[in-house]
Scaffold this motif. Structure first.
Motif, PDB file in Angstrom:
ATOM      1  N   ARG C  53      47.971  58.693  24.609  1.00 11.97           N
ATOM      2  CA  ARG C  53      49.024  57.749  24.998  1.00 11.97           C
ATOM      3  C   ARG C  53      49.710  58.159  26.298  1.00 11.97           C
ATOM      4  N   SER C  61      42.801  51.843  35.778  1.00  9.18           N
ATOM      5  CA  SER C  61      42.435  50.931  34.695  1.00  9.18           C
ATOM      6  C   SER C  61      40.944  50.676  34.853  1.00  9.18           C
ATOM      7  N   VAL C  82      37.658  50.197  21.978  1.00 11.79           N
ATOM      8  CA  VAL C  82      38.846  49.354  22.082  1.00 11.79           C
ATOM      9  C   VAL C  82      39.099  49.074  23.563  1.00 11.79           C
ATOM     10  N   THR C  84      41.475  47.713  26.300  1.00 12.23           N
ATOM     11  CA  THR C  84      42.884  47.389  26.510  1.00 12.23           C
ATOM     12  C   THR C  84      43.090  46.985  27.963  1.00 12.23           C
ATOM     13  N   SER C  85      44.306  46.581  28.279  1.00  9.55           N
ATOM     14  CA  SER C  85      44.599  46.226  29.667  1.00  9.55           C
ATOM     15  C   SER C  85      44.541  47.455  30.578  1.00  9.55           C
ATOM     16  N   SER C  98      44.952  54.771  18.468  1.00  6.33           N
ATOM     17  CA  SER C  98      45.925  53.697  18.247  1.00  6.33           C
ATOM     18  C   SER C  98      47.175  53.800  19.111  1.00  6.33           C
ATOM     19  N   ALA C 101      46.768  52.267  22.398  1.00  7.47           N
ATOM     20  CA  ALA C 101      46.325  50.875  22.343  1.00  7.47           C
ATOM     21  C   ALA C 101      47.322  50.036  21.549  1.00  7.47           C
ATOM     22  N   GLU C 105      48.513  45.175  24.035  1.00  7.94           N
ATOM     23  CA  GLU C 105      47.612  45.464  25.152  1.00  7.94           C
ATOM     24  C   GLU C 105      46.135  45.401  24.776  1.00  7.94           C
ATOM     25  N   VAL C 106      45.863  45.200  23.478  1.00  9.06           N
ATOM     26  CA  VAL C 106      44.469  45.190  23.031  1.00  9.06           C
ATOM     27  C   VAL C 106      43.820  43.851  23.353  1.00  9.06           C
ATOM     28  N   ARG C 107      42.684  43.892  24.021  1.00  9.50           N
ATOM     29  CA  ARG C 107      41.965  42.663  24.364  1.00  9.50           C
ATOM     30  C   ARG C 107      40.776  42.433  23.447  1.00  9.50           C
ATOM     31  N   ARG C 157      45.942  52.389  12.382  1.00 10.98           N
ATOM     32  CA  ARG C 157      47.077  52.744  13.240  1.00 10.98           C
ATOM     33  C   ARG C 157      47.866  53.904  12.635  1.00 10.98           C
TER      34      ARG C 157
END
Lengths: 259, 259, 259
Positions: C53, C61, C82, C84-85, C98, C101, C105-107, C157
């Motif tokens: 994190r 990114s 996963v 994410t952005s 988790s 993410a 922000e999870v796509r 999570r």
């Protein structure tokens, strides 16, 4: 693009590995340098040889593998380049390179004698910097192994203790202990006659059957698995088999049918 | 292609070094990043300075060397870029950079004040991430040192204790202890009047002569060598001189003619 | 140019990380591989999740972040990618991914099931080598996450303990201890109502106010800072707060107005 891997007992507390990388960056700036490990126990040639044997198959053939576990640095032991079907090994001739270079796979052994490829002046205490890194840089930039010195025919070989079958028993021993405290034995998967109806004995423990994975055990209890090197391994879930069992390299392990 | 080396006391247990590499990968993606060591003892500025001095000669001139051993982070100590004939040094002005930047080799000292090259917001506790890594990225992508802040003329310098000659005796001390437990002294090879007819005294040990290499000693017995830094070093074959002798940094060492 | 970061509890003593890098070098030779850390305490999923994190925001990114802290390797826990952005996360579905993410922000979440992207044969004990590294190599060479397996909607999570406000008190706890022995709490800067007129209580210590930086403290005395993660942290200048206070993860911390 050349790959150079490094395996040493130098640790990462001191700058010795970084200095070798400086030599490589100076002489072979386009090479990709990968640390295999620098945590070989000091002067433990067998541990280094095992690490090389079980790691090299995952690298591209043609990669250059520099290994320095070298209690005899400065003595008469020869510096070598061993060309195998899987890659190029560079290091001292003390057995370190031998487990990753079985005789059937060796194509050429070169005694590194041509000082033009070394750093000058050359110390008596740090051949990783002065001999092996610059030789690897030469190989990475296209020098033929044959140009580094005369071909020789022999290589000092380690004799790894083999597990043996006695009737319906297999007698092996611990040959490596990893960071988690897992005890790696010299018993290959192929010597296990069964997965369930067997008992694995080590120290005071009697382990019934081989578990599919570490996750299968009870916390705190020893269990046996076939590890990622294809060898029988004793582990403790959420713990250290080394600590729980008080075992180290050399500890006997017996596998018998369940009575 | 730019080379950025990293030397810190951050260890590799935490992600601090990885975070610095993230900043470098974001801002100077083409740079090659090399770890010199992250195992400098916490806040041991002298150890960091010695490591830089003895490692930098093996890197290409023009390499960028970031060093962070910084007990005064967040205080008034200045962040610097020191341009020498051998490379660019980036780090705090607390002596860390000084042994690798002898006065005769210094071309320019820049006080890093231009916040456009820093991360924003800037923490008071992690200038490796917020100041030194982004400045190194700027240098690696072609920013001139002179654009990073005003030129200054002074640099905090460490005074490394020197070995001294008193008549036919040399009096030195241990200045660094490596991963193997070898005791590195401040006695350069040039101060040794002889290799054989001398006695090296440290703690209870009296070592006769300088051995050509580590391999020359008896197992368990202290021996003396000239190490890869050109300094007198006390070692124990197959063992740790630190443990066997009970010595640490600061321990006196005396070299006398054999009587 | 792709970036692949690695975060594990494998340590660097064994060659496991080097072997993963061999797989990456074989299958995605142009990728830049960066170690975030391999010093996550064995099987400490929470520590790994915190490290991810707080580190990922410093990477470009689009970077691919492989994380392996996996006590359930070989069991039914799912391997995931996963998206994410901020990047792509690859690892086991045990909470490790988790905290980096957050739901907003999870796509996309992909269950990694397509064995064509794995190594064959696949061990039950080393999915870092056999599943996660080759999947990361596939991503690094342009494979779309959607091609690696079916989309799923859930992710295990972790529930990180939150600091709570009770009247004018804030009650938190230590969630991470770093290499220097600094005690990182779950109290974010925003929950501190003041910097000076407060008392931070942990074990026997009563610390008055938040210092601007580590350098502000007396040697040997505990002090509090806002650290580089934006969290309240207890440190000891020139020492270890862990040792001085005898505290570990889970230790309660209370912040109260000064009376």
């Amino acid at each position: 693009m050349s790959i150079v891997t490094l395996t040493t007992d130098f640790g990462t507390t001191d700058p010795f590995v970084g200095i070798m990388k400086g030599v490589l960056a100076s002489r072979a700036p386009a090479a990709t340098v990968i640390d295999l490990t620098h945590g070989i126990p000091p002067q433990d040639v067998l541990a280094g040889a095992l690490v090389l044997r079980h790691s090299l198959p995952y690298f591209p053939s043609g990669a250059i593998h520099v290994a320095v576990v070298d209690p005899g640095v400065g003595s008469a032991r020869r510096p070598l380049c061993v060309v195998t079907s899987g890659g190029l090994l560079v290091g001292p001739d003390n057995g370190l390179l031998s487990l990753a270079a079985p005789a059937a796979e060796v194509r050429r052994i070169v005694h590194l004698t041509d000082e033009r490829f070394f750093l000058a002046p050359r110390s008596h205490t740090f051949h990783g910097r002065d001999v092996f890194a610059p030789v690897a840089a030469a190989l990475a930039t296209g020098t033929e192994p044959a140009h580094l010195g005369p071909e020789v025919k022999d290589l000092e070989r380690l004799t790894l203790p083999s597990a043996v079958t006695q009737g319906d028993r297999v007698q092996g021993q611990v040959i490596y202990v990893d960071h988690f405290g897992n005890l790696v034995t010299n018993v290959p998967e192929q010597m296990l006659t069964a997965r369930t109806e067997i008992v694995i004995a080590i120290r005071d423990a009697r382990i019934r059957g081989v578990a599919p994975s570490y996750g299968a055990g009870q916390g705190g209890e020893p269990l046996a698995v076939v590890n990622s090197w294809g060898l029988l391994e004793i582990a403790v879930r959420h713990g250290s088999a080394r600590t729980v069992l008080g075992a180290a390299v050399g500890e006997p392990v017996t596998i018998e049918p369940q009575r």
